[in-house]
Design a protein around this motif. Sequence first.
Motif, PDB file in Angstrom:
ATOM      1  N   GLN A 180       0.983  -1.452  -0.034  1.00 50.27           N
ATOM      2  CA  GLN A 180      -0.092   0.109  -0.127  1.00 50.27           C
ATOM      3  C   GLN A 180       1.112   1.177   0.107  1.00 50.27           C
ATOM      4  OE1 GLN A 180      -2.926  -0.124   3.083  1.00 50.27           O
ATOM      5  NE2 GLN A 180      -3.864  -1.638   2.332  1.00 50.27           N
ATOM      6  N   SER A 181       0.688   2.170  -0.820  1.00 50.94           N
ATOM      7  CA  SER A 181       1.342   3.505  -0.656  1.00 50.94           C
ATOM      8  C   SER A 181       0.299   4.432  -1.533  1.00 50.94           C
ATOM      9  CB  SER A 181       2.465   3.364  -1.565  1.00 50.94           C
ATOM     10  OG  SER A 181       3.204   4.537  -1.580  1.00 50.94           O
ATOM     11  N   ASP A 182       0.773   5.731  -1.674  1.00 51.07           N
ATOM     12  CA  ASP A 182      -0.160   6.799  -2.253  1.00 51.07           C
ATOM     13  C   ASP A 182      -0.528   6.440  -3.809  1.00 51.07           C
ATOM     14  OD1 ASP A 182      -0.425   8.759   0.159  1.00 51.07           O
ATOM     15  OD2 ASP A 182       1.904   8.340  -0.184  1.00 51.07           O
ATOM     16  N   ALA A 183      -1.556   7.088  -4.082  1.00 48.16           N
ATOM     17  CA  ALA A 183      -1.837   6.682  -5.525  1.00 48.16           C
ATOM     18  C   ALA A 183      -1.032   7.052  -6.384  1.00 48.16           C
ATOM     19  CB  ALA A 183      -3.559   7.347  -5.566  1.00 48.16           C
ATOM     20  N   THR A 184      -0.340   8.582  -6.236  1.00 52.18           N
ATOM     21  CA  THR A 184       0.542   8.887  -7.411  1.00 52.18           C
ATOM     22  C   THR A 184       1.903   7.906  -7.556  1.00 52.18           C
ATOM     23  OG1 THR A 184       1.709  10.089  -5.504  1.00 52.18           O
ATOM     24  CG2 THR A 184       0.120  11.292  -6.588  1.00 52.18           C
ATOM     25  N   PHE A 185       2.186   7.237  -6.422  1.00 54.60           N
ATOM     26  CA  PHE A 185       3.384   6.370  -6.474  1.00 54.60           C
ATOM     27  C   PHE A 185       2.768   4.910  -7.476  1.00 54.60           C
ATOM     28  CE2 PHE A 185       5.341   2.539  -4.893  1.00 54.60           C
ATOM     29  CZ  PHE A 185       6.691   2.706  -5.331  1.00 54.60           C
ATOM     30  N   HIS A 186       1.336   4.661  -7.190  1.00 60.75           N
ATOM     31  CA  HIS A 186       1.200   3.318  -8.037  1.00 60.75           C
ATOM     32  C   HIS A 186       0.767   3.905  -9.399  1.00 60.75           C
ATOM     33  CE1 HIS A 186       0.961   0.509  -4.841  1.00 60.75           C
ATOM     34  NE2 HIS A 186       0.088   1.413  -3.995  1.00 60.75           N
ATOM     35  N   ALA A 187       0.496   4.872  -9.681  1.00 58.87           N
ATOM     36  CA  ALA A 187       0.038   5.431 -11.086  1.00 58.87           C
ATOM     37  C   ALA A 187       1.374   5.536 -11.827  1.00 58.87           C
ATOM     38  CB  ALA A 187      -0.454   6.867 -11.038  1.00 58.87           C
ATOM     39  N   THR A 188       2.570   5.883 -11.187  1.00 59.22           N
ATOM     40  CA  THR A 188       3.711   6.223 -11.762  1.00 59.22           C
ATOM     41  C   THR A 188       4.070   4.666 -12.394  1.00 59.22           C
ATOM     42  OG1 THR A 188       4.502   8.021 -10.637  1.00 59.22           O
ATOM     43  CG2 THR A 188       6.334   6.881 -11.383  1.00 59.22           C
ATOM     44  N   LEU A 189       4.046   3.630 -11.444  1.00 59.66           N
ATOM     45  CA  LEU A 189       4.410   2.100 -11.642  1.00 59.66           C
ATOM     46  C   LEU A 189       3.489   1.753 -12.843  1.00 59.66           C
ATOM     47  CD1 LEU A 189       5.262   0.645  -8.325  1.00 59.66           C
ATOM     48  CD2 LEU A 189       6.552   2.047  -9.704  1.00 59.66           C
ATOM     49  N   ASP A 190       2.079   1.965 -12.775  1.00 61.34           N
ATOM     50  CA  ASP A 190       1.423   1.659 -13.926  1.00 61.34           C
ATOM     51  C   ASP A 190       1.818   2.163 -15.251  1.00 61.34           C
ATOM     52  OD1 ASP A 190      -0.124   0.202 -12.023  1.00 61.34           O
ATOM     53  OD2 ASP A 190      -1.683   1.772 -11.940  1.00 61.34           O
ATOM     54  N   LYS A 191       2.283   3.379 -15.290  1.00 65.14           N
ATOM     55  CA  LYS A 191       2.912   3.943 -16.455  1.00 65.14           C
ATOM     56  C   LYS A 191       3.817   3.251 -16.734  1.00 65.14           C
ATOM     57  CE  LYS A 191       3.686   8.378 -18.193  1.00 65.14           C
ATOM     58  NZ  LYS A 191       3.788  10.070 -18.049  1.00 65.14           N
ATOM     59  N   TRP A 192       4.960   2.929 -15.913  1.00 66.20           N
ATOM     60  CA  TRP A 192       6.317   2.313 -16.322  1.00 66.20           C
ATOM     61  C   TRP A 192       5.868   0.964 -16.921  1.00 66.20           C
ATOM     62  CZ3 TRP A 192       8.288  -2.303 -13.899  1.00 66.20           C
ATOM     63  CH2 TRP A 192       9.576  -2.680 -14.408  1.00 66.20           C
ATOM     64  N   PHE A 193       5.093   0.214 -16.358  1.00 66.73           N
ATOM     65  CA  PHE A 193       4.690  -1.289 -16.912  1.00 66.73           C
ATOM     66  C   PHE A 193       4.072  -0.860 -18.633  1.00 66.73           C
ATOM     67  CE2 PHE A 193       4.322  -3.192 -12.655  1.00 66.73           C
ATOM     68  CZ  PHE A 193       5.429  -4.068 -13.038  1.00 66.73           C
ATOM     69  N   LEU A 194       3.445   0.094 -18.820  1.00 65.21           N
ATOM     70  CA  LEU A 194       2.764   0.392 -20.093  1.00 65.21           C
ATOM     71  C   LEU A 194       3.717   1.007 -21.252  1.00 65.21           C
ATOM     72  CD1 LEU A 194      -0.562   1.906 -18.993  1.00 65.21           C
ATOM     73  CD2 LEU A 194      -0.221  -0.370 -19.742  1.00 65.21           C
ATOM     74  N   THR A 195       4.863   1.631 -20.477  1.00 67.09           N
ATOM     75  CA  THR A 195       5.603   2.311 -21.646  1.00 67.09           C
ATOM     76  C   THR A 195       7.296   1.760 -21.792  1.00 67.09           C
ATOM     77  OG1 THR A 195       6.760   3.667 -19.457  1.00 67.09           O
ATOM     78  CG2 THR A 195       4.676   4.894 -20.932  1.00 67.09           C
ATOM     79  N   GLU A 196       7.226   0.817 -20.722  1.00 61.24           N
ATOM     80  CA  GLU A 196       8.660   0.124 -21.092  1.00 61.24           C
ATOM     81  C   GLU A 196       8.305  -1.545 -21.594  1.00 61.24           C
ATOM     82  OE1 GLU A 196      11.741   1.391 -20.171  1.00 61.24           O
ATOM     83  OE2 GLU A 196      10.675   3.135 -20.387  1.00 61.24           O
ATOM     84  N   PRO A 197       9.399  -1.903 -22.052  1.00 60.48           N
ATOM     85  CA  PRO A 197       9.242  -3.165 -22.619  1.00 60.48           C
ATOM     86  C   PRO A 197       9.624  -4.285 -21.500  1.00 60.48           C
ATOM     87  CG  PRO A 197      11.444  -2.517 -23.253  1.00 60.48           C
ATOM     88  CD  PRO A 197      10.771  -1.459 -22.643  1.00 60.48           C
ATOM     89  N   PHE A 198       8.673  -4.332 -20.856  1.00 56.30           N
ATOM     90  CA  PHE A 198       8.716  -5.241 -19.433  1.00 56.30           C
ATOM     91  C   PHE A 198       7.468  -5.833 -19.402  1.00 56.30           C
ATOM     92  CE2 PHE A 198       9.285  -6.472 -15.176  1.00 56.30           C
ATOM     93  CZ  PHE A 198      10.716  -6.516 -14.896  1.00 56.30           C
ATOM     94  N   PRO A 199       7.258  -7.412 -19.266  1.00 59.80           N
ATOM     95  CA  PRO A 199       6.088  -7.924 -19.275  1.00 59.80           C
ATOM     96  C   PRO A 199       5.011  -7.704 -17.778  1.00 59.80           C
ATOM     97  CG  PRO A 199       7.943  -9.332 -18.399  1.00 59.80           C
ATOM     98  CD  PRO A 199       8.506  -8.159 -18.862  1.00 59.80           C
ATOM     99  N   LEU A 200       3.853  -7.167 -18.494  1.00 62.00           N
ATOM    100  CA  LEU A 200       2.986  -6.860 -17.488  1.00 62.00           C
ATOM    101  C   LEU A 200       2.607  -8.025 -16.461  1.00 62.00           C
ATOM    102  CD1 LEU A 200       0.444  -5.124 -19.667  1.00 62.00           C
ATOM    103  CD2 LEU A 200       1.611  -4.124 -17.850  1.00 62.00           C
ATOM    104  N   PRO A 201       2.405  -8.045 -15.413  1.00 60.35           N
ATOM    105  CA  PRO A 201       1.921  -9.079 -14.149  1.00 60.35           C
ATOM    106  C   PRO A 201       0.678  -9.420 -14.511  1.00 60.35           C
ATOM    107  CG  PRO A 201       1.745  -7.080 -13.037  1.00 60.35           C
ATOM    108  CD  PRO A 201       2.548  -6.578 -14.505  1.00 60.35           C
TER     109      PRO A 201
END
Length: 283
Positions: A180-201
């Motif tokens: 659990q963390s702040d919404a802004t932190f999770h939003a940043t990680l969601d964007k990272w998964f979508l913009t980087e060539p990294f497999p989505l969980p």
Amino acid sequence: MRLDDDELIVALDAAGTIRGAAKQLYLSQPALSQRLKQIEEKWGEALFIRTHKSLIPTPVGEEVILFAKTRIQEEKEFMNRMNTLTGHVRGTLSLAVSSVIAQYYLPLLLKNYMEQYPQVKIDLQTGFTTAMYAQRHNVHVSILRGELEGEDVKQKLFSENLYYVANKHYEDTNTLIEFQSDATFHATLDKWFLTEPFPLPKQTIKVDQIETCKQLMLNGIGACILPEIATKDLDDTTCRFTRLHMNGNELRRDTWTYYNEKNASLPQVKAFLALLHEKSLSH
């Protein structure tokens, strides 16, 4: 009414129950009930209506609670003025600190401070950054994560990398363990998964604490994304650390102190900020 009576009344109002206030004040429930009875006898009126689940202030109780809060605040302000005049480091230091910082950064700092200034009473709140930011005007100093707006004086303590961490024996996991963390932190990680060539969980397991997240990762349940401050006890013989980048830039998490200039002039606050600055230079 004495100041300790004021604190009792305010604690009852905040907790909403005899049990909760007794725990906060380190009193037995019968002892607290007896003191409340004596206070009510002094006022000649009931201050709270007792129900099975909670205490409800009466109209008289609401006025007494406001009076008690005012006296407590005036006492704090008076002590702050006296401390400023004498230069003695004493009184109360109130802090609002983000959970991650409270867990990994604050303990040693606070230990050193309390050893140097044993006459200072510590009033500490911890929680999500957004909740602690909302408390910034009610405390002397806030230590918060991420970029937050506001007119308060703020200084950067440090900046750290973010890592995708997986147990080397289970690197092909498709499970992400998320604390659990702040919404802004999770939003940043969601964007990272979508913009980087990294497999989505394929699945996400949500837990409340970083330490739970780490233990699940170490036992091969999944991978996790951790701030650098939370990786100090993990080693690269067991874990693989992948530093997070987005659009060619490192993803980093900043930690800030927030306070106003008036508070900074108080001896106990000045001493804490000096210790904080000294630690940030060595971080």
